[in-house]
Design a protein around this motif. Structure first.
Motif, mmCIF file in Angstrom:
data_model
loop_
_atom_site.group_PDB
_atom_site.id
_atom_site.type_symbol
_atom_site.label_atom_id
_atom_site.label_comp_id
_atom_site.label_asym_id
_atom_site.label_seq_id
_atom_site.Cartn_x
_atom_site.Cartn_y
_atom_site.Cartn_z
ATOM 1 N N LEU A 102 -12.163 -17.177 24.172
ATOM 2 C CA LEU A 102 -11.162 -17.682 25.114
ATOM 3 C C LEU A 102 -9.878 -18.115 24.396
ATOM 4 O O LEU A 102 -9.240 -19.097 24.777
ATOM 5 C CB LEU A 102 -11.729 -18.845 25.932
ATOM 6 N N SER A 103 -9.503 -17.367 23.360
ATOM 7 C CA SER A 103 -8.308 -17.704 22.582
ATOM 8 C C SER A 103 -7.122 -16.789 22.897
ATOM 9 O O SER A 103 -6.064 -16.928 22.283
ATOM 10 C CB SER A 103 -8.615 -17.634 21.084
ATOM 11 N N ARG A 104 -7.290 -15.837 23.820
ATOM 12 C CA ARG A 104 -6.203 -14.941 24.221
ATOM 13 C C ARG A 104 -6.078 -14.943 25.737
ATOM 14 O O ARG A 104 -7.014 -15.323 26.452
ATOM 15 C CB ARG A 104 -6.451 -13.507 23.741
ATOM 16 N N CYS A 105 -4.953 -14.479 26.209
ATOM 17 C CA CYS A 105 -4.761 -14.366 27.654
ATOM 18 C C CYS A 105 -5.567 -13.177 28.171
ATOM 19 O O CYS A 105 -5.347 -12.040 27.736
ATOM 20 C CB CYS A 105 -3.284 -14.181 27.968
ATOM 21 N N ALA A 106 -6.493 -13.430 29.069
ATOM 22 C CA ALA A 106 -7.324 -12.354 29.607
ATOM 23 C C ALA A 106 -6.541 -11.437 30.530
ATOM 24 O O ALA A 106 -6.947 -10.301 30.778
ATOM 25 C CB ALA A 106 -8.520 -12.953 30.358
ATOM 26 N N LYS A 107 -5.406 -11.894 31.016
ATOM 27 C CA LYS A 107 -4.614 -11.099 31.953
ATOM 28 C C LYS A 107 -3.759 -10.055 31.238
ATOM 29 O O LYS A 107 -3.739 -8.885 31.618
ATOM 30 C CB LYS A 107 -3.727 -12.021 32.787
ATOM 31 N N CYS A 108 -3.034 -10.476 30.174
ATOM 32 C CA CYS A 108 -2.067 -9.566 29.553
ATOM 33 C C CYS A 108 -2.299 -9.328 28.067
ATOM 34 O O CYS A 108 -1.537 -8.589 27.440
ATOM 35 C CB CYS A 108 -0.653 -10.091 29.766
ATOM 36 N N GLY A 145 -1.783 -11.486 25.783
ATOM 37 C CA GLY A 145 -0.845 -12.277 25.002
ATOM 38 C C GLY A 145 -1.523 -13.443 24.301
ATOM 39 O O GLY A 145 -2.663 -13.811 24.587
ATOM 40 N N GLU A 146 -0.807 -14.041 23.357
ATOM 41 C CA GLU A 146 -1.307 -15.214 22.646
ATOM 42 C C GLU A 146 -0.758 -16.485 23.297
ATOM 43 O O GLU A 146 0.342 -16.488 23.871
ATOM 44 C CB GLU A 146 -0.894 -15.150 21.175
ATOM 45 N N PHE A 147 -1.515 -17.564 23.170
ATOM 46 C CA PHE A 147 -1.096 -18.823 23.777
ATOM 47 C C PHE A 147 -0.007 -19.485 22.937
ATOM 48 O O PHE A 147 0.065 -19.324 21.716
ATOM 49 C CB PHE A 147 -2.281 -19.777 23.912
ATOM 50 N N ILE A 148 0.842 -20.251 23.628
ATOM 51 C CA ILE A 148 1.803 -21.085 22.921
ATOM 52 C C ILE A 148 1.017 -22.069 22.056
ATOM 53 O O ILE A 148 0.047 -22.675 22.529
ATOM 54 C CB ILE A 148 2.711 -21.825 23.927
ATOM 55 N N PRO A 149 1.368 -22.217 20.779
ATOM 56 C CA PRO A 149 0.521 -22.973 19.841
ATOM 57 C C PRO A 149 0.144 -24.383 20.283
ATOM 58 O O PRO A 149 -0.979 -24.828 20.049
ATOM 59 C CB PRO A 149 1.364 -23.002 18.554
ATOM 60 N N ASP A 187 4.994 -30.923 31.551
ATOM 61 C CA ASP A 187 5.671 -29.796 30.897
ATOM 62 C C ASP A 187 5.653 -28.528 31.746
ATOM 63 O O ASP A 187 6.444 -27.604 31.500
ATOM 64 C CB ASP A 187 5.017 -29.483 29.548
ATOM 65 N N LEU A 188 4.752 -28.453 32.703
ATOM 66 C CA LEU A 188 4.587 -27.243 33.497
ATOM 67 C C LEU A 188 5.670 -27.138 34.558
ATOM 68 O O LEU A 188 6.046 -28.130 35.195
ATOM 69 C CB LEU A 188 3.209 -27.225 34.165
ATOM 70 N N SER A 189 6.158 -25.940 34.780
ATOM 71 C CA SER A 189 7.156 -25.703 35.818
ATOM 72 C C SER A 189 6.462 -25.577 37.176
ATOM 73 O O SER A 189 5.280 -25.203 37.248
ATOM 74 C CB SER A 189 7.933 -24.430 35.520
ATOM 75 N N PRO A 190 7.164 -25.849 38.250
ATOM 76 C CA PRO A 190 6.556 -25.709 39.589
ATOM 77 C C PRO A 190 6.093 -24.287 39.870
ATOM 78 O O PRO A 190 5.155 -24.081 40.649
ATOM 79 C CB PRO A 190 7.683 -26.125 40.528
ATOM 80 N N GLU A 191 6.765 -23.289 39.242
ATOM 81 C CA GLU A 191 6.385 -21.901 39.475
ATOM 82 C C GLU A 191 5.047 -21.539 38.848
ATOM 83 O O GLU A 191 4.502 -20.465 39.104
ATOM 84 C CB GLU A 191 7.470 -20.962 38.925
ATOM 85 N N ALA A 192 4.487 -22.400 37.997
ATOM 86 C CA ALA A 192 3.216 -22.106 37.340
ATOM 87 C C ALA A 192 2.068 -22.023 38.331
ATOM 88 O O ALA A 192 1.038 -21.384 38.063
ATOM 89 C CB ALA A 192 2.906 -23.167 36.283
ATOM 90 N N GLY A 193 2.204 -22.641 39.492
ATOM 91 C CA GLY A 193 1.184 -22.537 40.534
ATOM 92 C C GLY A 193 -0.070 -23.357 40.282
ATOM 93 O O GLY A 193 -1.138 -23.046 40.840
ATOM 94 N N GLY A 251 2.128 -17.108 26.037
ATOM 95 C CA GLY A 251 3.515 -16.938 25.635
ATOM 96 C C GLY A 251 4.132 -15.656 26.138
ATOM 97 O O GLY A 251 5.348 -15.466 26.029
ATOM 98 N N THR A 252 3.318 -14.742 26.692
ATOM 99 C CA THR A 252 3.841 -13.460 27.174
ATOM 100 C C THR A 252 4.056 -13.439 28.678
ATOM 101 O O THR A 252 5.155 -13.136 29.159
ATOM 102 C CB THR A 252 2.883 -12.316 26.779
ATOM 103 N N CYS A 253 3.016 -13.756 29.440
ATOM 104 C CA CYS A 253 3.125 -13.660 30.905
ATOM 105 C C CYS A 253 3.282 -15.015 31.582
ATOM 106 O O CYS A 253 3.561 -15.073 32.781
ATOM 107 C CB CYS A 253 1.919 -12.926 31.487
ATOM 108 N N GLY A 254 3.064 -16.123 30.847
ATOM 109 C CA GLY A 254 3.240 -17.447 31.409
ATOM 110 C C GLY A 254 2.053 -17.981 32.182
ATOM 111 O O GLY A 254 2.136 -19.065 32.774
ATOM 112 N N LYS A 255 0.936 -17.269 32.211
ATOM 113 C CA LYS A 255 -0.236 -17.746 32.947
ATOM 114 C C LYS A 255 -0.768 -19.028 32.294
ATOM 115 O O LYS A 255 -0.802 -19.141 31.066
ATOM 116 C CB LYS A 255 -1.330 -16.678 32.960
ATOM 117 N N VAL A 256 -1.179 -19.989 33.142
ATOM 118 C CA VAL A 256 -1.630 -21.299 32.674
ATOM 119 C C VAL A 256 -3.156 -21.372 32.722
ATOM 120 O O VAL A 256 -3.784 -20.962 33.700
ATOM 121 C CB VAL A 256 -1.019 -22.424 33.529
#
Length: 532
Positions: free
Chosen positions: A459-465, A467-471, A478-484, A500-505
């Protein structure tokens, strides 16, 4: 740095799209002693039908030139005469690389009754079979290589072959300048490879009994016997003199260019070339436009005697898919037939000839859209597994092209269930999955590539895209309202991880615990115990 193979500026290439031009090429057969053959077709075709056939001619004088036969423009009734004369001429050695599929594709394009011109080829030599046979005999200077032509050229001659155009559309007209140069080079490089293998094998010729003689090869069976000939002259990388005459006339528009004068028989140069070649750079090695004539015919005769045989190709219409089945198979029957055919693929074809790894020794993958579930499982295990979009229906070749380009550019291995892609050998960095369930596929990939996965990888990578997580972990503020992220989750969870790539939380809730437990159990079953 590995030098990239290229065509020199003085290597003539003849584009043939008319009956008149085809007849002039037939005249070249009278002077040819060695002809290399290759073919191109639409990359997504399950039963390939040649749209372009490439020939590389070498004359007794040592002059060399290329011929591109536009099979979409040439009448089959006229093309068959050229192929029959070429394939059955005892004075011309025909060479190819894994060329049974090429021959079947040519036969499909010709169709009955013209396809019988491809039924028998003599004398002929498959350079891939020759390399494997010499390697099995432990002949000095013969180096191990993968199953692809590019891999063999890199191992044996120390040059790379650009395969970026392999997955392009070969039925589109006009062909691009890049496609023309790629196609011509694919055949021309076989002449140099033949010389290289012959020269490397020559010192060991006395190790084989005089009683060995060539045998007949039936439908691609590999059986190479015979004594090895004396050394053959190696091609040089220095510019060679061009044979008299030039190659192409016309304009690079929708009308295809025809031969203006035979490359062997001389003539005035045309005013407009079909395409302009770049002058080879310091990182490129040109194919020679001619070779030394000293003892050339004698050495070629000895090579034919020692190595060449007769290839008999099953050209029956039913075998080539030229006649539809009498009864329509059900979807289940087609699936079963496809799975049976895939199991018959040899291991050397199903597995990669080259597995690139990063500085840490890890393997990175590109997963075909047909195995999207596997990509998701690999990412959950922390494995770098990119994907490419499936693309529009009927445009499968575009996905092929993207996979090959990305695999070569990023040093990745392609994982696919597509037997058509694997059979075409678009790249040696590809692995064909033998299972259909995503969990079974994960087990297969982990075992074959010997992937070492520990607890910290899960569970160290984004399963969707992928991408790697922001360190650093983020807080709810810190989360934007668009994060859902639901308000209640923000109140209950203190740390969030953002791709860090697709922004998924992501956050460590109940799903996180369940997923981690399932992955740990799965790895335990693979006897790869994750470290806590």
């Amino acid at each position: 740095m590995t030098q990239q193979l290229c065509l020199p500026t003085d290597f003539p290439v003849v584009n043939v799209a008319s009956v008149e031009a085809l007849e002039r090429v037939r005249l070249d057969l009278q002077s040819a002693t060695l002809v290399a053959l290759d073919a191109e077709w639409e990359p997504h075709a399950r039963q390939p039908s040649a749209t372009l056939v490439q020939l590389a001619f070498r004359a007794a004088s040592g002059a060399q030139h290329g011929v591109l036969l536009d099979m979409l423009s040439l009448p089959a009734s006229h093309s068959q005469h050229l192929f029959k004369e070429l394939f059955q001429s005892p004075k011309i050695l025909k060479v190819g690389f894994g060329w049974l599929q090429d021959l079947h594709a040519i036969a499909r394009r010709l169709g009955p009754p013209h396809d019988d011109s491809c039924a028998v080829i003599r004398p002929c030599l498959d350079l891939g079979q020759l390399h494997r046979q010499l390697l099995s005999r432990r002949v000095p200077s013969i180096k191990p290589a993968g199953s692809s032509l590019a891999g063999l050229l890199r191992a044996q001659m120390g040059v790379s072959l650009d395969k970026s155009q392999q997955c392009s559309s070969w039925s589109a007209r006009p062909l691009s300048a890049q496609q023309v140069e790629y196609a011509a080079l694919d055949a021309a490089c076989l002449l140099g490879l033949f010389d290289s293998l012959a020269a490397a094998a020559a010192p060991s010729r006395n190790a084989f009994p005089e009683s060995c003689r060539p045998v007949t090869r039936l439908t691609g069976q590999s059986s190479l016997t015979g004594i090895l000939p004396p050394p053959m002259s190696l091609p040089t990388s220095s510019p060679a003199s061009s044979p008299s005459g030039q190659n192409i006339e016309g304009t690079p528009a929708s009308n295809h260019e025809h031969v203006s004068h035979s490359a062997f028989h001389g003539g005035s140069a045309p005013a407009t070339p079909y395409f302009t070649r770049r002058v080879p750079s310091s990182t490129q090695t040109p194919v020679p436009s001619s070779v030394s004539t000293k003892g050339l015919q004698e050495r070629l005769d000895e090579a034919i005697k020692a190595w060449a045989g007769v290839l008999r190709v099953d050209a029956q219409p039913a075998a080539l898919g030229l006649q539809p089945a009498k009864t329509k198979a059900s979807r289940k029957q087609r699936s079963q037939a496809r799975q049976a055919a895939e199991k018959e693929l040899p291991l050397s074809v199903r597995t990669p000839g080259h597995v690139p790894r990063d500085a840490a020794g890890r393997v990175r993958f590109i997963v075909d859209s047909m195995a999207e579930g596997l990509a998701h499982q690999l990412r959950l295990c922390g494995v770098d597994a990119a994907t490419v979009p499936a693309g529009p229906k009927g445009q499968r070749h575009r996905a092929y092209r993207q996979m090959v380009d990305q695999a070569q550019a990023e040093d990745r291995v392609i994982l696919t269930c597509d037997s058509v892609f694997i059979r075409a050998r678009h790249t040696e960095q590809a692995y064909m999955l033998g299972r259909t369930d995503k969990y079974a596929q994960l087990e297969e990939v982990v075992e074959f590539f010997n992937l070492h996965i520990n607890g910290g990888d899960l569970l160290s990578r984004c399963a969707k895209c992928n991408g790697e997580f922001i360190p650093r972990a983020m807080t709810a503020d810190d989360l934007s309202p668009e994060a859902g992220v639901p308000v209640q989750v923000k109140q209950d969870i203190s740390e969030f991880w953002v791709c860090g790539t697709c922004g998924k939380v992501y956050w460590q809730g109940n799903q996180y615990g369940n997923a981690l437990s399932r992955l740990t159990t799965r790895l335990d079953n693979l006897k790869l115990r994750p470290n806590s």
